[in-house]
Design a protein around this motif. Structure first.
Motif, PDB file in Angstrom:
ATOM      1  N   LYS A   1      -0.755   2.610 -11.636  1.00  0.00           N
ATOM      2  CA  LYS A   1      -1.556   2.258 -10.745  1.00  0.00           C
ATOM      3  C   LYS A   1      -0.585   1.993  -9.279  1.00  0.00           C
ATOM      4  O   LYS A   1      -1.490   2.293  -8.361  1.00  0.00           O
ATOM      5  CB  LYS A   1      -1.666   0.631 -11.369  1.00  0.00           C
TER       6      LYS A   1
ATOM      7  N   LYS B   1      -1.297   5.166  -7.354  1.00  0.00           N
ATOM      8  CA  LYS B   1      -2.301   5.011  -6.829  1.00  0.00           C
ATOM      9  C   LYS B   1      -2.587   4.009  -5.677  1.00  0.00           C
ATOM     10  O   LYS B   1      -2.883   4.425  -4.463  1.00  0.00           O
ATOM     11  CB  LYS B   1      -3.648   4.810  -7.717  1.00  0.00           C
ATOM     12  N   ASP B   2      -1.705   2.645  -5.886  1.00  0.00           N
ATOM     13  CA  ASP B   2      -2.066   2.099  -4.688  1.00  0.00           C
ATOM     14  C   ASP B   2      -1.172   2.382  -3.665  1.00  0.00           C
ATOM     15  O   ASP B   2      -1.791   2.106  -2.017  1.00  0.00           O
ATOM     16  CB  ASP B   2      -1.489   0.301  -5.088  1.00  0.00           C
TER      17      ASP B   2
ATOM     18  N   ASP C   1       1.319   2.182 -17.718  1.00  0.00           N
ATOM     19  CA  ASP C   1       0.006   1.865 -16.672  1.00  0.00           C
ATOM     20  C   ASP C   1       0.486   1.476 -15.178  1.00  0.00           C
ATOM     21  O   ASP C   1      -0.229   1.620 -14.205  1.00  0.00           O
ATOM     22  CB  ASP C   1      -0.632   0.705 -17.399  1.00  0.00           C
ATOM     23  N   TRP C   2       1.678   0.625 -15.186  1.00  0.00           N
ATOM     24  CA  TRP C   2       1.962   0.004 -14.037  1.00  0.00           C
ATOM     25  C   TRP C   2       2.341   1.218 -13.080  1.00  0.00           C
ATOM     26  O   TRP C   2       1.978   1.251 -11.682  1.00  0.00           O
ATOM     27  CB  TRP C   2       3.085  -1.088 -13.954  1.00  0.00           C
TER      28      TRP C   2
END
Length: 517
Positions: free
Chosen positions: A110, A113-114, A106-107
């Protein structure tokens, strides 16, 4: 490393990683991270986001160690299986293992994307499959352990579709992932550079000292001081014995071949054969704009330095792959990587045993380097920031694997057995028997010589005694490296150290000093 003549090339190595400048002077930072692979770069990135000043050091360029030799599965399906993790770490430990690997995927998603990283990230299903119809009960037992670990969405599929269906039932793990590891690292390195992290290449670390102000010394004579040091070098270079008795180095082999997109689901596959196989796909673009889907198949593992039959292992991989993926084309990639397997199936991440509180390590990827490396970044950041982390005790490098004592004893006896190489003959009797662009170990009185003859016929010699704990190295014909069969140190064909725990090159030996027999 991938420019080394004679060494194999992975699909990822064509990616251009931002180059780091060489280190030229000492400096100070809140944290010094040693090693620019997935664990080191993730740790540096997390600490930078917390506002800490970070210095990142690597002997080479980012990703040029084992990260560029991964197959980059992003999975919470633990390599050794949840039955074993539950047996060794209890039900609570199995739940924490599942939670931490899920959080790592998940990290990564994310962060992609970030930081706007284009790295071919995909969420895919993963399938743990029987190796034969006789494995049906084991698959069901593993499913029960997976559910107890909290992965409630994992399904037991009695009539699976796909390439391994003929072997019986499998487990379907939803929401797994895959990406291009070097594109991902390139994005993180750019973020580090724009965020003010000082990152250097050519920084061969020779000493890490703990204390109120930790010191990191390089072969160039530069000294970096820091409030904390993280050693993320695949296997620790600052730990002589404690960790190396609880993990072992294995070589794993990979092939890549084109396959029609309509012939395969983009997913991850693993079987439970011994040695097991692992499979994924990757879209590959050519400079002329063409694209193809590559099937990536790995397996055929063995202890590092204890086999030299890569051609046979690549052949067995191809035979297995063609049985299950008959549409596969001609093999276009072959490479190998080194995996650190701990005796209890999980990485060692945390404070280095025996040091004061400001020296940390990350090692023991257990075939899950991308998620274990990401867990390292998250966990070590929490520890350095003084925060509680629920995973800390599970990955504590000082843990005593009492329930894995049988494996500990087997690995220890295996290492002891390698020291008998001191009294055996050499690989060849005469240096004249060494072909061009190949190496061999020669006996020289009471010791042994690592001899490599280059493409022009010139012989290069150095001591065959590993500079870590004095095992005799072995020549790796496939990768053109000298591999230590005890703790996994690797040296290039001229004796330059490539991979720890050794930090010193093989000692040079002058021709006139030798008395070959």
């Amino acid at each position: 490393m991938h420019d080394e003549p004679g060494r194999t090339v992975s699909i990822w190595m064509s990616e251009n990683i931002p180059q780091l400048p060489p280190i030229s002077t000492g400096a100070h930072a809140d944290v010094c991270v040693v090693g620019a692979g997935i664990a080191g770069i993730t740790t540096a990135y997390c600490l930078m986001k917390e506002g800490r000043s970070v210095i990142l050091l690597d002997d080479s360029q980012p990703g040029s160690g084992m990260t560029e030799r991964t197959t980059a599965h992003l999975s919470n399906a633990i390599d050794s299986g949840y039955l074993d993790i539950e047996r060794l770490h209890g039900r609570s430990g199995a739940r924490l293992a599942a939670e931490s690997h899920t959080a790592a995927i998940d990290w990564i998603e994310k962060t992609i994307k970030d930081a706007r990283i284009d790295c071919d990230f995909l969420r895919v299903d993963g399938y743990l499959c029987a190796a034969s119809p006789d494995d049906a009960q084991h698959i069901k037992d593993e499913w029960m352990a997976v559910l107890r670990a909290g992965l409630s969405e994992v399904e037991h599929v009695t009539r699976p579709a796909g390439p391994l269906a003929k072997n019986g039932p499998c487990l379907r793990y939803p929401h797994q992932g895959q990406f291009h590891p070097l594109k991902y690292l390139a994005g993180l390195v750019k973020a580090l550079q724009s965020g003010g992290c000082r990152a250097f290449s050519g920084a061969h670390v020779t000493k890490v000292e703990s204390g109120k102000q930790a010191r990191v010394e390089t072969s160039q004579g530069c000294v970096v001081t820091a409030d904390a040091v993280v050693v993320a070098t695949n296997t620790p270079i600052n730990n002589m014995v404690a960790i190396h008795t609880k993990q072992a180095a294995y070589i794993t082999y990979v092939i890549g071949a084109p396959i029609p997109a309509e012939a395969i689901e983009q997913a991850l596959w693993w079987d439970i054969q011994d040695p097991y196989h692992y499979v994924r796909t990757q879209r590959h673009s050519f400079p002329d704009g063409r694209e193809e889907l590559l099937l990536i198949v790995g397996g055929e593992d063995h202890k590092a330095g204890q086999a030299d039959d890569a051609e046979r292992r690549y052949g067995r991989l191809e035979t297995w792959a063609r049985e299950y993926f008959p549409a596969m084309g001609a093999v276009s990639y072959r490479w190998s990587g080194q995996v650190m397997e701990t005796v209890d199936g999980l990485a060692f991440i945390g404070k280095n045993p025996g040091d004061v509180d400001n020296i940390y390590i990350a090692t023991g990827d257990c075939g899950m380097g991308m998620t274990h490396g990401t867990i390292a970044g998250l966990l070590l950041t929490d520890l350095i920031m003084g925060r509680e982390c629920p995973w800390a005790s599970l990955y504590n490098p000082s843990r005593q694997p009492v329930k894995a004592m049988g494996e500990f004893v087997r690995e220890s006896l295996n290492v002891v057995a390698q020291y008998t190489d001191w009294v055996t003959k050499g690989d060849v009797e005469r240096e004249e028997d060494i072909a061009n662009d190949q190496g061999a170990v020669l006996r020289d009185g009471l010791t042994k010589i690592a001899a490599y003859r280059d493409a022009d016929g010139t012989l290069h010699t150095c001591s065959a005694v590993c500079t870590h704990l004095n095992c005799i190295v072995s020549w790796n014909h496939s990768e053109h490296t000298w591999d230590c069969p005890c703790h996994g140190s690797r040296f290039d064909r001229f004796g330059k150290v490539l991979n720890g725990p050794a930090i010193t090159d093989l000692a040079p030996v002058k021709r006139k000093e030798r008395t070959p027999t």
